[in-house]
Design an enzyme around this catalytic site. Structure first.
Site, PDB file in Angstrom:
ATOM      1  N   ARG A   1      -2.946   3.248   8.524  1.00 47.53           N
ATOM      2  CA  ARG A   1      -3.312   2.102   7.682  1.00 47.53           C
ATOM      3  C   ARG A   1      -2.192   1.073   7.616  1.00 47.53           C
ATOM      4  O   ARG A   1      -1.043   1.406   7.388  1.00 47.53           O
ATOM      5  CB  ARG A   1      -3.625   2.582   6.253  1.00 47.53           C
ATOM      6  CG  ARG A   1      -4.446   3.835   6.201  1.00 47.53           C
ATOM      7  CD  ARG A   1      -4.537   4.402   4.793  1.00 47.53           C
ATOM      8  NE  ARG A   1      -5.238   3.523   3.872  1.00 47.53           N
ATOM      9  CZ  ARG A   1      -5.309   3.751   2.564  1.00 47.53           C
ATOM     10  NH1 ARG A   1      -4.688   4.812   2.017  1.00 47.53           N
ATOM     11  NH2 ARG A   1      -5.971   2.918   1.790  1.00 47.53           N
TER      12      ARG A   1
ATOM     13  N   HIS B   1     -16.194  -8.164   1.030  1.00 49.69           N
ATOM     14  CA  HIS B   1     -15.164  -9.084   1.535  1.00 49.69           C
ATOM     15  C   HIS B   1     -15.321 -10.473   0.923  1.00 49.69           C
ATOM     16  O   HIS B   1     -14.374 -11.056   0.400  1.00 49.69           O
ATOM     17  CB  HIS B   1     -15.270  -9.154   3.061  1.00 49.69           C
ATOM     18  CG  HIS B   1     -14.298 -10.102   3.686  1.00 49.69           C
ATOM     19  ND1 HIS B   1     -14.618 -11.404   3.983  1.00 49.69           N
ATOM     20  CD2 HIS B   1     -13.005  -9.946   4.018  1.00 49.69           C
ATOM     21  CE1 HIS B   1     -13.570 -11.998   4.503  1.00 49.69           C
ATOM     22  NE2 HIS B   1     -12.566 -11.138   4.542  1.00 49.69           N
TER      23      HIS B   1
ATOM     24  N   CYS C   1       7.641 -38.299 -11.347  1.00 49.81           N
ATOM     25  CA  CYS C   1       6.216 -38.585 -11.294  1.00 49.81           C
ATOM     26  C   CYS C   1       5.793 -38.426  -9.849  1.00 49.81           C
ATOM     27  O   CYS C   1       6.605 -38.154  -8.994  1.00 49.81           O
ATOM     28  CB  CYS C   1       5.923 -39.974 -11.828  1.00 49.81           C
ATOM     29  SG  CYS C   1       6.837 -41.260 -10.990  1.00 49.81           S
TER      30      CYS C   1
ATOM     31  N   MET D   1      -5.625  -7.042   8.180  1.00 48.70           N
ATOM     32  CA  MET D   1      -5.021  -6.230   9.223  1.00 48.70           C
ATOM     33  C   MET D   1      -5.835  -4.954   9.389  1.00 48.70           C
ATOM     34  O   MET D   1      -6.798  -4.732   8.693  1.00 48.70           O
ATOM     35  CB  MET D   1      -3.578  -5.957   8.893  1.00 48.70           C
ATOM     36  CG  MET D   1      -2.735  -7.193   9.128  1.00 48.70           C
ATOM     37  SD  MET D   1      -1.059  -6.928   8.701  1.00 48.70           S
ATOM     38  CE  MET D   1      -1.224  -6.361   7.051  1.00 48.70           C
TER      39      MET D   1
ATOM     40  N   TYR E   1      11.512 -34.215 -17.958  1.00 48.06           N
ATOM     41  CA  TYR E   1      10.060 -34.040 -17.952  1.00 48.06           C
ATOM     42  C   TYR E   1       9.488 -34.133 -16.545  1.00 48.06           C
ATOM     43  O   TYR E   1      10.156 -34.615 -15.626  1.00 48.06           O
ATOM     44  CB  TYR E   1       9.384 -35.082 -18.854  1.00 48.06           C
ATOM     45  CG  TYR E   1       9.451 -36.488 -18.326  1.00 48.06           C
ATOM     46  CD1 TYR E   1       8.484 -36.973 -17.439  1.00 48.06           C
ATOM     47  CD2 TYR E   1      10.481 -37.345 -18.706  1.00 48.06           C
ATOM     48  CE1 TYR E   1       8.556 -38.247 -16.941  1.00 48.06           C
ATOM     49  CE2 TYR E   1      10.560 -38.633 -18.204  1.00 48.06           C
ATOM     50  CZ  TYR E   1       9.596 -39.083 -17.320  1.00 48.06           C
ATOM     51  OH  TYR E   1       9.667 -40.346 -16.817  1.00 48.06           O
TER      52      TYR E   1
ATOM     53  N   GLY F   1      -8.273  -7.042   4.083  1.00 51.36           N
ATOM     54  CA  GLY F   1      -9.072  -7.088   5.299  1.00 51.36           C
ATOM     55  C   GLY F   1      -8.443  -7.832   6.466  1.00 51.36           C
ATOM     56  O   GLY F   1      -9.077  -8.011   7.497  1.00 51.36           O
TER      57      GLY F   1
ATOM     58  N   SER G   1      12.930 -42.399 -13.206  1.00 50.22           N
ATOM     59  CA  SER G   1      11.802 -41.540 -12.907  1.00 50.22           C
ATOM     60  C   SER G   1      11.764 -41.387 -11.395  1.00 50.22           C
ATOM     61  O   SER G   1      11.735 -42.379 -10.665  1.00 50.22           O
ATOM     62  CB  SER G   1      10.516 -42.172 -13.420  1.00 50.22           C
ATOM     63  OG  SER G   1       9.427 -41.405 -12.983  1.00 50.22           O
TER      64      SER G   1
ATOM     65  N   LYS H   1       0.834  -1.204   0.000  1.00 50.94           N
ATOM     66  CA  LYS H   1       0.000   0.000   0.000  1.00 50.94           C
ATOM     67  C   LYS H   1       0.867   1.252   0.000  1.00 50.94           C
ATOM     68  O   LYS H   1       0.631   2.189  -0.768  1.00 50.94           O
ATOM     69  CB  LYS H   1      -0.907  -0.024   1.226  1.00 50.94           C
ATOM     70  CG  LYS H   1      -2.076   0.912   1.128  1.00 50.94           C
ATOM     71  CD  LYS H   1      -2.964   0.806   2.372  1.00 50.94           C
ATOM     72  CE  LYS H   1      -3.746  -0.491   2.399  1.00 50.94           C
ATOM     73  NZ  LYS H   1      -4.263  -0.802   3.724  1.00 50.94           N
TER      74      LYS H   1
ATOM     75  N   ARG I   1      -3.609  -1.083  -6.455  1.00 55.27           N
ATOM     76  CA  ARG I   1      -2.813  -2.310  -6.383  1.00 55.27           C
ATOM     77  C   ARG I   1      -3.251  -3.213  -7.527  1.00 55.27           C
ATOM     78  O   ARG I   1      -4.322  -3.014  -8.099  1.00 55.27           O
ATOM     79  CB  ARG I   1      -3.024  -3.024  -5.045  1.00 55.27           C
ATOM     80  CG  ARG I   1      -4.449  -3.485  -4.853  1.00 55.27           C
ATOM     81  CD  ARG I   1      -4.645  -4.194  -3.534  1.00 55.27           C
ATOM     82  NE  ARG I   1      -6.061  -4.446  -3.322  1.00 55.27           N
ATOM     83  CZ  ARG I   1      -6.663  -4.432  -2.147  1.00 55.27           C
ATOM     84  NH1 ARG I   1      -5.982  -4.148  -1.074  1.00 55.27           N
ATOM     85  NH2 ARG I   1      -7.947  -4.681  -2.035  1.00 55.27           N
TER      86      ARG I   1
HETATM   87  P1  ADP Z   1      -7.580  -2.185   3.649  1.00 59.32           P
HETATM   88  O1  ADP Z   1      -6.174  -2.569   3.434  1.00 59.32           O
HETATM   89  O2  ADP Z   1      -8.305  -3.085   4.546  1.00 59.32           O
HETATM   90  O3  ADP Z   1      -8.277  -1.903   2.352  1.00 59.32           O
HETATM   91  P2  ADP Z   1      -7.246   0.655   3.972  1.00 59.32           P
HETATM   92  O4  ADP Z   1      -6.036   1.127   4.652  1.00 59.32           O
HETATM   93  O5  ADP Z   1      -7.222   0.719   2.502  1.00 59.32           O
HETATM   94  O6  ADP Z   1      -7.542  -0.817   4.472  1.00 59.32           O
HETATM   95  O7  ADP Z   1      -8.460   1.458   4.533  1.00 59.32           O
HETATM   96  C1  ADP Z   1      -9.793   1.082   4.375  1.00 59.32           C
HETATM   97  C2  ADP Z   1     -10.604   2.233   3.858  1.00 59.32           C
HETATM   98  O8  ADP Z   1     -10.469   3.378   4.668  1.00 59.32           O
HETATM   99  C3  ADP Z   1     -10.167   2.690   2.491  1.00 59.32           C
HETATM  100  O9  ADP Z   1     -10.845   1.989   1.523  1.00 59.32           O
HETATM  101  C4  ADP Z   1     -10.555   4.134   2.460  1.00 59.32           C
HETATM  102  O10 ADP Z   1     -11.828   4.264   1.927  1.00 59.32           O
HETATM  103  C5  ADP Z   1     -10.554   4.538   3.891  1.00 59.32           C
HETATM  104  N1  ADP Z   1      -9.402   5.418   4.123  1.00 59.32           N
HETATM  105  C6  ADP Z   1      -8.148   5.057   4.408  1.00 59.32           C
HETATM  106  N2  ADP Z   1      -7.351   6.143   4.501  1.00 59.32           N
HETATM  107  C7  ADP Z   1      -8.131   7.204   4.247  1.00 59.32           C
HETATM  108  C8  ADP Z   1      -7.897   8.608   4.176  1.00 59.32           C
HETATM  109  N3  ADP Z   1      -6.699   9.131   4.361  1.00 59.32           N
HETATM  110  N4  ADP Z   1      -8.938   9.400   3.891  1.00 59.32           N
HETATM  111  C9  ADP Z   1     -10.162   8.871   3.688  1.00 59.32           C
HETATM  112  N5  ADP Z   1     -10.458   7.572   3.733  1.00 59.32           N
HETATM  113  C10 ADP Z   1      -9.443   6.744   4.020  1.00 59.32           C
HETATM  114 MG    MG Z   2      -7.873  -0.651   1.027  1.00 60.45          MG
END
Ligand code: ADP
Ligand code: MG
Ligand code: MG
Length: 876
Positions: free
Chosen positions: A96, A456, A832, A107, A852, A105, A765, A26, A340
């Protein structure tokens, strides 16, 4: 000491692969977007190194990190002209998580950090929106309480639900500022009660708490499980991104959404996404409100929509891959929050790779390297038979394609239990959350009542290659009663349903399926792979049906034809038992005589299908106990054939009993004791060849394989037997027959003595199932009891029966390869056993210079692709 913190638009890190190791996925992607001058809220990344130190340092955040973080916050303050904790214009931030590879989802993330009793008043004033300010504050307290203080979110949700009940409203949006004020107090009380401390008012205390919690979330139970399933190393750690907040919930000129630059289900080049007006990001993914199709934004926010499209193509060009994007619109200004490489179905992966080659975005090599061979599995398996009768009981969103049938189960635990009992489960949930991950893995398919195409359940199912129907609002689930209703239908736990993730339909009972279509883009990818790879791909097969499937899937011969499997047939089993149980050579000869025509015909059918290609036939290597009669009727049947009494047979069975059949009287040992058995088999092979010649069928070249050899004498004696039999048959028909004789290397001693053994072998083999078993001294049948403990304790990285143990078993293969070829340069080498279809093991085989791999029919295309990748990786 290396740098600990990087600003998004830092100059130090060029965007290469390494930057992901340091910044996490990220963070690296936010940095790249910032460098591309896309609108990214300012921020910085605390590197994965810090996570490493954190765990080494008693889970404490070092002073240095604290110091540098404070400095970076100042920079954000300067850019945004806001101040952290300020009473007039407060800066709010998000904290984040983000590891090297995306773990959707798994962490934690905390939003709206920096709000307290005072700053919330300031926010209220600045935005002239009291409801918004209070709603943001309560969200923050809720997230903080959950993530940092460990209070389960349902406690907070219950407070809201109860409040709404007393007030007589249904939607959160119907609550006003005063309502939230009351709830904020309730939330704080809840925290006091559960966490035994006050919700912190000091914004820096909030920040350290959040960073601490994100670092800890790397080792949460669900994150660990996810890593285990996906083979992500524990030492990677997570980065922590700290970023200025932007708001999608400040009014109707605000929005938040997620988008894929191409359709992640089909791969089609089209914008695919969802958004919600006046909402914060979590609302879209959580599935609590059902979002709008992103295409509608063209009408509701045309300027933003255009801008988004422009950024999408910019990002695709830069990453040369389909992107999964999160964005937020704050008062008509677009902010990019994440990009991503998007998770996609197998079908989409192939289409996107092929299309991108056409678009000249990537080369053929890149396309080949991009497709995860394992996901092909979902394409090779059957889909719903269109002609079959279907009783559709409901429908939902086609979130992840493929069809699955199984017993309805309402909890992740139940799904796991069913899997243990080897039963198929369909996991039915109102919505899924990361806690359900094990159950989703165990289930054959997933059905949810709530949530969109990017919920999710949908994202995780696509990642796992599992069929999923999401957001089926027609079904009403009652967890207590363990049933769901859809119109007239009431479906109880344990009842069988079928879901079709390609159409979104949910059907009663088990619906029949049909063979997959592997033409079009799929076959194009296969052709490319074939042009690149050097390893040949054969199949393990002993029935005409499997052999046909394998050849259609591109098998270049048979690498292992296990003759004992041909004996299991109901009609033959009596003769086979007769052969095993007979006390005299005479009796055995009689039994063999009955089996010979069957075997000959089996070989003929298989040779016909594999015409022109090599076929390795392994001489009998039976686990004897599997063939012994068990029921009284079976015993009586054999007794009759052998003219013996039932009790005679029973005592003969006791005689034949082995303490340890895996290491018992099997393989070539049987050929040494009872040469007539191997002789019969060779006769059948050669006679089948003669038959091919007679019928003008292009012949196969049989490779006769002698199993379980550990000494030179064994192969010498048995090769002699094969040659003698060949001579007899050639004489009988005045025909010349071409064949090879070789051995399976499946015992450590054979690997070590490979040089001598190669004198009598045209090929080796590697029987890696047995070789793994005998190298570790672990019986595969019993290892289930402790393998998990071994993986949990990191003694094994992966189950060595699934991916080859390179350092031990692999070393033996290398030794045998080297020594064997020293004796005979043209020695043909293959593998094999299950490993032949495992991409990681295939890479090993390429590097070990084998000729192979041989795998089960359905894995042949996977192996073709994996072999091409292995070659490309070796060259790089
Ligand atoms: P995940 O890895 O679980 O997707 P994120 O870090 O992307 O977690 O955060 C989840 C959500 O929180 C993002 O989809 C975004 O909509 C919101 N978010 C994260 N950072 C910001 C920010 N700086 N401003 C507004 N919304 C945010
Ligand atoms: Mg996200
Ligand atoms: Mg074996």
């Amino acid at each position: 000491m290396s740098k600990l913190i990087y600003r998004f638009n830092n100059k130090e890190l060029k965007n290469n692969i390494n930057s992901k190791d340091i910044l996490g996925g990220k963070g690296a992607n936010l940095a790249l977007m910032a460098k591309l001058k896309l609108p990214v809220p300012p921020g910085f990344t605390i590197s994965t190194k810090v996570c490493e130190y954190f765990y080494k340092n008693n889970k404490k955040i070092s002073n240095k990190v604290i110091q540098q973080t404070k400095e970076e916050i100042k920079i954000i303050e300067k850019i945004t002209k806001k101040k952290f904790g300020d009473l007039y214009n407060p800066l709010l931030i998000s904290v984040r998580s983000g590891s090297r590879v995306s773990m959707p989802g798994m962490m934690d993330t905390i939003l709206n950090l920096g709000l307290n009793d005072k700053t919330v008043i300031a926010l209220r004033k600045i935005t002239s929106n009291g409801r918004f300010a209070k709603d943001s504050y309560r969200r923050f307290i809720q997230m903080y309480g959950n993530v940092v203080l460990g209070i389960e979110s349902h406690f907070f949700e219950e407070l809201i639900e109860n409040y709404k009940l007393t007030k007589g409203v249904i939607q959160d949006t119907e609550l006003e500022e005063d309502d939230w004020d009351g709830l904020i107090q309730n939330f704080k009380d809840l925290i006091k009660e559960k966490a035994k401390k006050n919700f912190p008012q000091d914004v820096y205390e909030q920040l350290w708490g959040a960073i601490h919690a994100v670092l800890l979330s790397w080792n949460s139970k669900r994150a660990k499980t996810y890593r285990k399933i996906n083979y992500i190393p524990d030492h990677w750690g997570t980065a922590v991104n700290v970023q200025a907040m932007v708001f999608g919930n400040m009014g109707n000129d605000c929005a938040t959404g997620v988008a894929f630059t191409r359709n992640p289900s089909t791969g089609k080049k089209e914008i695919f996404g969802e958004y919600l007006i006046n909402a914060q990001g979590e609302d879209v993914v959580a599935g609590t409100r059902t979002p709008e199709n992103l295409l509608k934004m063209n009408k509701s926010m045309p300027k933003i929509f255009k801008e988004l499209n422009f950024f999408f193509s910019k990002l695709e060009k830069k990453y040369k891959d389909m992107q999964d994007i999160e964005f937020t619109v704050e008062n008509n200004k677009l902010w990019m929050l994440q990009t991503r490489s998007g998770k996609r179905t197998a079908k989409a992966a192939i289409k996107i790779a092929v299309d991108m080659v056409k678009e000249k975005l990537i080369s053929i090599k890149e396309a080949i390297l991009r497709i995860d061979p394992n996901i092909l599995d979902t394409l090779l398996h059957p889909t719903l038979d269109e002609k079959a009768e279907k009783e559709v009981i409901a429908s939902g969103l086609p979130a992840s394609p493929g069809a699955a049938s199984g017993k309805v189960t309402f909890s992740a635990e139940e799904a796991e239990k069913l899997k243990e009992q080897l039963q198929d489960a369909i996991l039915v949930r109102i919505e899924t959350s990361p806690e359900d991950i094990n159950g989703m893995h165990a289930a054959k398919g997933i059905l949810t009542a709530r949530g969109g195409m990017t919920s999710h359940a949908a994202v995780v199912a696509r990642g796992m290659g599992k069929p999923c129907v999401s957001g089926s609002s027609e079904i009403k689930i009652d967890y207590e009663k363990k049933e769901f209703k859809s119109g007239e239908y009431i479906i109880k736990e344990g009842q069988i349903i079928t879901i079709d993730g390609g159409s979104g339909k949910i059907m009663l009972g088990k619906v029949p399926t049909v063979k997959p279509d592997i033409s079009g883009d799929f076959s194009k990818v296969m052709v490319w792979a074939d042009q690149i790879r050097k390893l040949k791909v054969r199949t393990n097969s002993e029935t005409p049906a499997d052999t046909k499937i394998a050849r259609d899937f591109g098998a270049e011969g048979i690498g292992l034809c296990r003759t004992e499997h041909m004996f299991f047939n109901e009609k033959r089993i009596v003769s086979v038992r007769q052969m095993i149980l007979s006390k005299t050579l005479e009796d055995r000869r009689l039994a063999l005589k009955k089996i010979l025509p069957y075997q000959k015909n089996d070989f003929f059918e298989i040779f016909k299908i594999m015409s022109g290609l090599p076929v390795t036939v392994r001489l009998l290597d039976p686990p004897l106990h599997e063939f012994l009669p068990k029921t009284d009727k079976d015993i009586a049947d054999v007794a009759k054939e052998l003219n013996m009494s039932n009790s005679d047979i029973k005592s003969r069975i006791v005689e034949l009993h082995e303490q340890n059949p895996m290491l018992g009287h099997r393989g070539c040992r049987l050929g040494i004791s009872f040469p007539e058995i191997y002789k019969m088999q060779c006769t059948a092979i050669f006679e089948a060849l003669v038959e091919c010649k007679r019928k003008n069928i292009k012949s196969v070249i049989p490779e006769i394989m002698i199993p379980l050899v550990s000494t030179t004498s064994e192969i010498q004696i048995l090769k002699n037997l094969v040659d003698k039999t060949a001579t007899e048959i050639q004489k009988k028909h005045s025909l010349k027959i071409k064949y090879y004789v070789g051995t399976m290397i499946e015992l450590p001693r054979a690997a070590i003595r490979a040089k001598d053994i190669a004198k009598y072998a045209d090929f080796f083999s590697f029987g890696t199932n047995d070789l793994t078993q005998t190298t570790f001294g672990i019986s595969r049948d019993d290892s289930g009891k402790f393998l998990n403990d071994y993986v949990d304790n990191k003694i094994f990285n992966k189950d060595p029966f699934i991916s080859i143990d390179e350092r031990g078993v692999g070393e033996l293969i290398r030794i045998a390869t080297e020594r064997g070829r020293l004796e005979k340069k043209a020695l043909k080498l293959g593998i094999c056993g299950e490993h032949g279809g495992d991409p990681a093991s295939i890479e090993f085989c390429e590097n070990a210079k084998l000729n192979y791999v041989s795998c089960s029919p359905y894995r042949v295309p996977i192996a073709r692709l994996a072999a091409a990748q292995a070659y490309l990786k070796k060259k790089n």
